[in-house]
Scaffold this motif. Structure first.
Motif, PDB file in Angstrom:
ATOM      1  N   LYS A 106     -82.568 139.900  71.056  1.00 27.91           N
ATOM      2  CA  LYS A 106     -83.457 139.939  72.225  1.00 27.91           C
ATOM      3  C   LYS A 106     -84.827 139.351  71.882  1.00 27.91           C
ATOM      4  N   GLU A 107     -85.375 139.715  70.739  1.00 31.93           N
ATOM      5  CA  GLU A 107     -86.677 139.176  70.318  1.00 31.93           C
ATOM      6  C   GLU A 107     -86.595 137.667  70.127  1.00 31.93           C
ATOM      7  N   PHE A 108     -85.481 137.197  69.588  1.00 31.33           N
ATOM      8  CA  PHE A 108     -85.290 135.764  69.386  1.00 31.33           C
ATOM      9  C   PHE A 108     -85.260 135.036  70.732  1.00 31.33           C
ATOM     10  N   ILE A 109     -84.544 135.593  71.680  1.00 26.69           N
ATOM     11  CA  ILE A 109     -84.478 134.980  73.011  1.00 26.69           C
ATOM     12  C   ILE A 109     -85.858 134.993  73.669  1.00 26.69           C
ATOM     13  N   ASP A 110     -86.606 136.073  73.491  1.00 25.23           N
ATOM     14  CA  ASP A 110     -87.963 136.152  74.051  1.00 25.23           C
ATOM     15  C   ASP A 110     -88.847 135.046  73.474  1.00 25.23           C
ATOM     16  N   GLU A 111     -88.748 134.804  72.172  1.00 25.21           N
ATOM     17  CA  GLU A 111     -89.545 133.747  71.537  1.00 25.21           C
ATOM     18  C   GLU A 111     -89.122 132.374  72.061  1.00 25.21           C
ATOM     19  N   TYR A 112     -87.817 132.197  72.237  1.00 26.85           N
ATOM     20  CA  TYR A 112     -87.328 130.936  72.798  1.00 26.85           C
ATOM     21  C   TYR A 112     -87.867 130.736  74.210  1.00 26.85           C
ATOM     22  N   ASN A 113     -87.856 131.792  75.007  1.00 29.20           N
ATOM     23  CA  ASN A 113     -88.338 131.686  76.386  1.00 29.20           C
ATOM     24  C   ASN A 113     -89.819 131.336  76.432  1.00 29.20           C
ATOM     25  N   LYS A 114     -90.597 131.854  75.489  1.00 25.62           N
ATOM     26  CA  LYS A 114     -92.018 131.493  75.433  1.00 25.62           C
ATOM     27  C   LYS A 114     -92.179 129.995  75.202  1.00 25.62           C
ATOM     28  N   LEU A 115     -91.343 129.450  74.329  1.00 32.04           N
ATOM     29  CA  LEU A 115     -91.386 128.007  74.069  1.00 32.04           C
ATOM     30  C   LEU A 115     -91.025 127.227  75.327  1.00 32.04           C
ATOM     31  N   VAL A 116     -89.953 127.644  76.010  1.00 35.55           N
ATOM     32  CA  VAL A 116     -89.526 126.945  77.230  1.00 35.55           C
ATOM     33  C   VAL A 116     -90.612 127.027  78.305  1.00 35.55           C
ATOM     34  N   GLU A 117     -91.221 128.188  78.451  1.00 37.65           N
ATOM     35  CA  GLU A 117     -92.291 128.336  79.447  1.00 37.65           C
ATOM     36  C   GLU A 117     -93.461 127.402  79.146  1.00 37.65           C
TER      37      GLU A 117
ATOM     38  N   ASN B 206     -71.984 150.058  62.225  1.00 41.66           N
ATOM     39  CA  ASN B 206     -72.799 148.890  62.552  1.00 41.66           C
ATOM     40  C   ASN B 206     -74.080 149.336  63.253  1.00 41.66           C
ATOM     41  N   ASN B 207     -75.205 148.759  62.855  1.00 37.01           N
ATOM     42  CA  ASN B 207     -76.484 149.090  63.489  1.00 37.01           C
ATOM     43  C   ASN B 207     -76.646 148.191  64.714  1.00 37.01           C
ATOM     44  N   VAL B 208     -75.980 148.570  65.773  1.00 37.76           N
ATOM     45  CA  VAL B 208     -75.934 147.750  66.990  1.00 37.76           C
ATOM     46  C   VAL B 208     -77.321 147.579  67.607  1.00 37.76           C
ATOM     47  N   ASP B 209     -78.094 148.634  67.674  1.00 37.81           N
ATOM     48  CA  ASP B 209     -79.410 148.566  68.316  1.00 37.81           C
ATOM     49  C   ASP B 209     -80.335 147.593  67.590  1.00 37.81           C
ATOM     50  N   GLU B 210     -80.321 147.643  66.251  1.00 40.82           N
ATOM     51  CA  GLU B 210     -81.189 146.740  65.489  1.00 40.82           C
ATOM     52  C   GLU B 210     -80.789 145.287  65.705  1.00 40.82           C
ATOM     53  N   ALA B 211     -79.494 145.004  65.667  1.00 36.12           N
ATOM     54  CA  ALA B 211     -79.020 143.632  65.880  1.00 36.12           C
ATOM     55  C   ALA B 211     -79.310 143.170  67.310  1.00 36.12           C
ATOM     56  N   PHE B 212     -79.102 144.061  68.278  1.00 39.55           N
ATOM     57  CA  PHE B 212     -79.396 143.735  69.669  1.00 39.55           C
ATOM     58  C   PHE B 212     -80.868 143.377  69.841  1.00 39.55           C
ATOM     59  N   ASN B 213     -81.744 144.198  69.276  1.00 45.08           N
ATOM     60  CA  ASN B 213     -83.184 143.947  69.399  1.00 45.08           C
ATOM     61  C   ASN B 213     -83.582 142.641  68.712  1.00 45.08           C
ATOM     62  N   LYS B 214     -82.918 142.333  67.603  1.00 48.10           N
ATOM     63  CA  LYS B 214     -83.211 141.087  66.891  1.00 48.10           C
ATOM     64  C   LYS B 214     -82.879 139.885  67.766  1.00 48.10           C
TER      65      LYS B 214
END
Length: 503
Positions: A285-296, A275-283
């Motif tokens: 994380k990036e999604f959460i970052d985009e969500y946080n930008k919306l919330v901010e 399993n490519n854990v790092d790639e899935a983790f980063n995906k």
């Protein structure tokens, strides 16, 4: 100056008063309700645009949700090869983790025919061919089922060798035909590797030729008629030491893995899939970052200070200010357009709430908190998500990626829908509510609430401007009547003065 004003006016020649200044001051008072309406119109227009800007942010984030619906975002694979120059492998979400060995004994090759001799160093492949070569030429190949497929092309007046060879290459026969300038020879080869016309192993029938040329003066001319074909061959690989395979190409797919063979090996290449854990983790994380930008952004709109003393400027008010002064003023005037707004507040609350709903994944992870993801403890970061335990998330992606995928992207009906689909529904609901109030760039004013209010305000402004015109005319009529009366009084006084002055 308000439209509709009478042209018959007398200034203060008789009275000595600055009539125009007096009327202007009186009208300033009368215009106060108009100024208020114009400021209200500016405010509503700004607020409408702020709503639309919010909807744009929601729309942009909604697009990013699409990427999180695919299994590859959570279950991508990483592969390694002990002999990457010889064997490479790619996996998909269905690939099984594990170790594999691949021995490459033979590579697949394509059938090829080469002209028996050069056409000469002075030959021009772009010159028109002789008329005795004109007419139809036929050629055949074999398909995947071993059936012969025959094609033909026509050589017409003006055709060149390169032109005819291009016709052959474009004929869907699976052939590539070209003239090699350095050798002066014509080459015809199959575009696909493999043996499509094998020799019968029992009878020995069939010479295995795959490129069959029809009798033609053209093929005689280019020295292909007597050419001996080098037949295509299949690859030969040994999978995990026990299964010999003979694919027609130098690529083979099995169990969700695609193996690509570049050269033969003297010992098996060892392949590892995980399993490519790092790639899935980063995906994630990036999604959460985009969500946080919306919330901010939404939180910023709701908490932005509103400066009530800074009203929108009218055109008349701007005339007495510099560009910098207008800019600074309007920065304050536009602050807090959506402060405490109920639509944005309700939408943000609904979006935040969706993150903490339970999803029946059938696995180990039914809640976002199971993955080590939670809300920030900072009060001013209301609704912001953080990965509180990165190792917990990585372990989940390694041990049960299917459960993580379902938690986010399960497309089952009802409560089992994944968080991404629940967020999408919530966002679309909020966008619809905002659009009903503020419309979109293509909407007419009568299609949304604020637009109707703006139209109504425009009508009231027009009516009030007409009223102001009437009032201003009345003031001027009154002052003009006064001036006329004073002019008559002054004339009479002068007359009487002159009469009594004779005694």
């Amino acid at each position: 100056m308000v439209s509709g004003i009478s042209s018959t006016r007398l200034s203060g020649l008789a009275s000595g008063m600055d009539t125009e200044a007096l009327v202007a001051k009186l009208m300033d008072v009368e215009k106060m309700p108009l100024t208020k309406m114009q400021q209200d119109k500016s405010w509503m227009t700004w607020q409408r645009d702020a709503y639309r800007d919010t909807n744009k942010a929601l729309y942009d984030f909604n697009l990013k949700l699409s990427d999180m619906k695919y299994t590859k975002s959570y279950m991508s694979k990483t592969t390694t090869s002990s002999q990457p120059n010889a064997v490479t492998v790619t996996g998909n979400t269905a690939s099984s983790n594990g170790s594999y060995s691949i021995q490459v004994n033979e590579l697949a090759t394509a059938a090829i025919k080469v002209g028996t001799q050069s056409l000469g160093s002075s030959f021009d492949p772009d010159a028109a061919l002789s008329s005795d070569l004109h007419g139809d030429i036929t050629f055949s190949t074999y398909n995947e089922s071993g059936e012969m497929v025959t094609k033909s092309v026509t050589i017409a007046a003006g055709d060149t060798l390169n032109g005819v060879l291009k016709k052959i290459s474009d004929s869907d026969a699976g052939l590539r035909a070209f003239y090699d300038k350095s050798s002066g020879k014509v080459v015809m080869e199959r575009t696909a590797t493999g043996d499509f016309n094998p020799v019968d192993p029992t009878t020995g029938d069939n010479d295995g030729e795959e490129i069959i040329l029809g009798a033609s003066s053209f093929f005689d001319f280019v020295n292909l008629s007597g050419s001996v074909e080098q037949n295509g061959t299949n690859a030969e690989i040994v999978y995990n030491g026990g299964l010999t395979l003979t694919p027609k190409s130098n690529s083979y797919t099995m169990n969700g893995l695609t193996f690509n063979f570049n050269t033969t090996t003297t010992s098996p290449a060892q392949i590892t899939v995980d399993n490519n854990v790092d790639e899935a983790f980063n995906k994630i994380k990036e999604f959460i970052d985009e969500y946080n930008k919306l919330v901010e952004k939404l939180n910023g709109s709701l908490t932005e200070t509103r400066y009530r003393d800074y009203k929108p400027l009218t055109d008349e008010q701007k005339e007495g200010m510099s560009e910098d002064q207008v800019k600074l003023w309007e920065e304050r005037a536009k602050s807090g357009l959506l402060k405490g707004d109920s639509l944005v507040t309700d939408g943000l609350f609904d979006i935040r709430e969706k993150w903490y709903t339970e999803v029946n994944t059938g696995g180990a992870y039914d809640l976002i908190t199971d993955l080590g993801i939670g809300t920030s403890k900072e009060f001013l970061e209301s609704g912001i998500l953080t990965i509180k335990d990165e190792q917990k998330l990585k372990d989940a992606l390694r041990n049960d990626p299917e459960s993580v995928y379902k938690l986010f992207a399960n497309n089952e009906a009802g409560s089992d829908k994944g968080l991404v689909y629940k967020l999408e529904a919530s966002i679309k609901k909020t966008m619809t509510s905002i659009e009903e109030r503020a419309g979109k760039s293509t909407s007419t004013n009568q299609q949304y609430t604020l637009g109707k209010r703006l139209d109504d305000l425009d009508d009231r402004i027009d009516d009030f401007q007409q009223r102001l015109a009437t009032i201003e005319n009345r003031y001027w009529s009154q002052f003009t009547a006064m001036e006329k009366a004073m002019t008559r009084f002054n004339s009479q006084s002068m007359y009487l003065s002159n009469q009594f002055g004779g005694f």
